[in-house]
Structures are given as C-alpha cells and as structure tokens.
Motif scaffolding. Structure first.
Motif: not given
Length: 291
Positions: A43, A81, A101, A103, A159, A161
């Motif tokens: 990331t 997202t 990803k 949030k 958060s 990923t």
C-alpha cells in the motif's frame, strides 16, 4: 535454458551488490522496514507519490500479458470504499482481481449472483458477518472464501486494504464449496519436489473448488527450477521483497506492490533478489476442464 536463467540471475545479483545509489530499483528506500507492519509496501509502493496514496496507474502490455505496477483504474466498491481493478475479463481473464481500500465506517457490497469471492487482508482489519449473524475479525495476512450466493458483510471501523478475487463459479456434479476463514501462518507447508521455495495453499485441493490461492516464499537467491508453461491463468500480487520475473521472452524487475496477469501458455519464471524474503500471492484456476 536453465543455464541462461543462471547467467541472467548472476548478472543481476552482481548489479545489485555493485549499486550504491538510492535511486535504482534494487536500492531499498531509507526506511527502517523492521518498524513497519507486514505488507506495508503493497500500500506504499516505491513508485507511488505520497499524495496518490498508492493509487498510481503504471502498466503495459506484451503478447497477451499484463504487468501492472502499483494499482490501476479506480471505482467505488461498497460504501465509503475505493476500488482499483487490476485484472478483468476485458483483458482475457475469466476472473476479476482488485484492491478494495476501505475507509473509516465503511461496508462492502455483495458480488453478483453465482459469483464466488475470496478476500485477503493486506492492511488494517475488517469484521466479517455471515448468514448466522456471527462475526469474525480479519486482520493482516488473514482471508475469507465466500461461496457463490453466500450472504456476508465486511465492515471496517478505521481503514483497511483488501485484495479481492471474484469469478463465476463452475459447478461440477454435486460438489459444493464451503465458507472458509483462515490465515497464512495457519496453513501447512506443502511438499515441492525439485523446488526450493515454500508453498502454502489457502483453499482445499478438493474438486469442489475451481480455483486456489497459493502463497509462495523465496529466500534471496532462490528461483523456480523450471520455466513453467501451462493452460492455467494466474493473477499475482508480490507481497514482500523484490525479484526478477520472466514473462514470455521479456524480463521484468518487480517489487512488493506489483501485480502480474499471466495468460494461458505464457512462459514464466521467477528469481528472488535483494536481502529479504520475497513472498507472492498467486491465483490459479484448478480442477476444471479448459473447455
């Protein structure tokens, strides 16, 4: 052919040792990686400006092969997202691979009808809720397989990923898949006759499953013993480290955060470079007739 592999690998290794610049691919950034969480480079790729937060378009084609560094075109997936599609059927694949990803205070949506899904956490944590209303926390290096038409929700407080694989499930007789939650470190090491890398599989090898996800670890200097050519498709995410990937007749330097789509019958070979382990996650279709 193997002698050519060894010659190229030796030359690259010498170049790595000789390089003293911080600007080249083989030079690690001046960051203490020991203080960073696992997979942090996925990331925070080297080629991505900080203001893009890892979403940088950097890709090129070669004879039905896509090599994509960092992330690709973005879109919305679920609530709050941001998604980045990496591999899609528009390229010739029969599966989709993308980053989600998530949030703060975000939730996932459901895939279309008859679509199976596997999610793998590379950053942060999410809570998975299924049809029985039971909840499980998925953290970095853990994953979940969701059978087709299986109700579920992924919720994120802060958060996270995820790398997500989806494909239309191919039924085979009366075989059915099951809901699975696991983590890489809990999967056993499998035998790899004639090879030196370490292999783990995230899904069962039974006929019910039409794809699997392999986690492959290479120590610096280790490489595939043979050049592989087969009818399977691959979607690869380099999770850690750096190395050299052969695709067709070309050779590509790769590092954590890079993604590769390998079409059927594309010659492929990998060697690990640098000073640390390289690990990649590999999608592979299995147990189905290519017709």
């Amino acid at each position: 052919m193997r002698s050519l592999h060894l010659i190229v690998f030796i030359i690259i290794s010498l170049l790595v040792k000789a390089s003293k610049s911080d600007d080249g691919f083989c030079s690690a950034p001046s960051i203490d990686e020991k203080t960073k969480p696992i997979y942090w480079k996925v990331t925070n790729p080297t080629l991505s400006p900080s203001h893009l937060q890892g979403f940088q378009i950097f890709s090129y084609y070669h004879t039905n092969v896509l090599f994509s560094s960092c992330h690709s075109v973005s879109c919305r997936i679920g609530t709050n997202t941001l998604g980045a599609y990496l591999i899609t059927p528009a390229m010739g694949s029969h599966f989709v691979m993308y980053f989600a990803k998530m949030k703060g205070m975000s939730s996932s949506g459901l895939p279309p009808k008859n679509i199976e899904r596997l999610v793998f956490v590379v950053e942060g944590a999410v809570t998975l809720t299924n049809t029985s209303c039971s909840s499980q926390k998925l953290t970095v290096d853990s994953y979940a397989y969701l059978p087709p038409n299986f109700y579920h929700s992924l919720d994120c407080v802060e958060s996270a990923t995820l790398v997500v694989f989806e494909r239309r499930y191919e039924h085979l007789g009366s075989h059915t898949t099951e809901f699975i939650v696991g983590s890489t470190d809990k999967q056993p090491l499998l035998e790899t006759p004639g090879e030196v890398f370490e292999l783990r599989k995230l899904l069962p090898a039974s006929l019910a499953y039409d794809f699997n996800i392999h986690i492959m670890d290479f120590q610096p200097g280790e490489f595939l013993n043979v050049k592989e050519v087969h009818f399977n498709q691959h979607g690869l995410l380099l999770l850690e480290g750096q190395g050299l990937y052969r695709l067709g007749d070309n050779w590509y330097p790769v590092e954590a955060g890079d993604v590769i789509w390998m079409a059927p019958f594309v010659p492929q070979w990998y060697a690990a470079l640098g000073k640390t382990r390289s690990r990649y996650l590999l999608y592979k279709d299995v147990n189905r007739n290519p017709l």
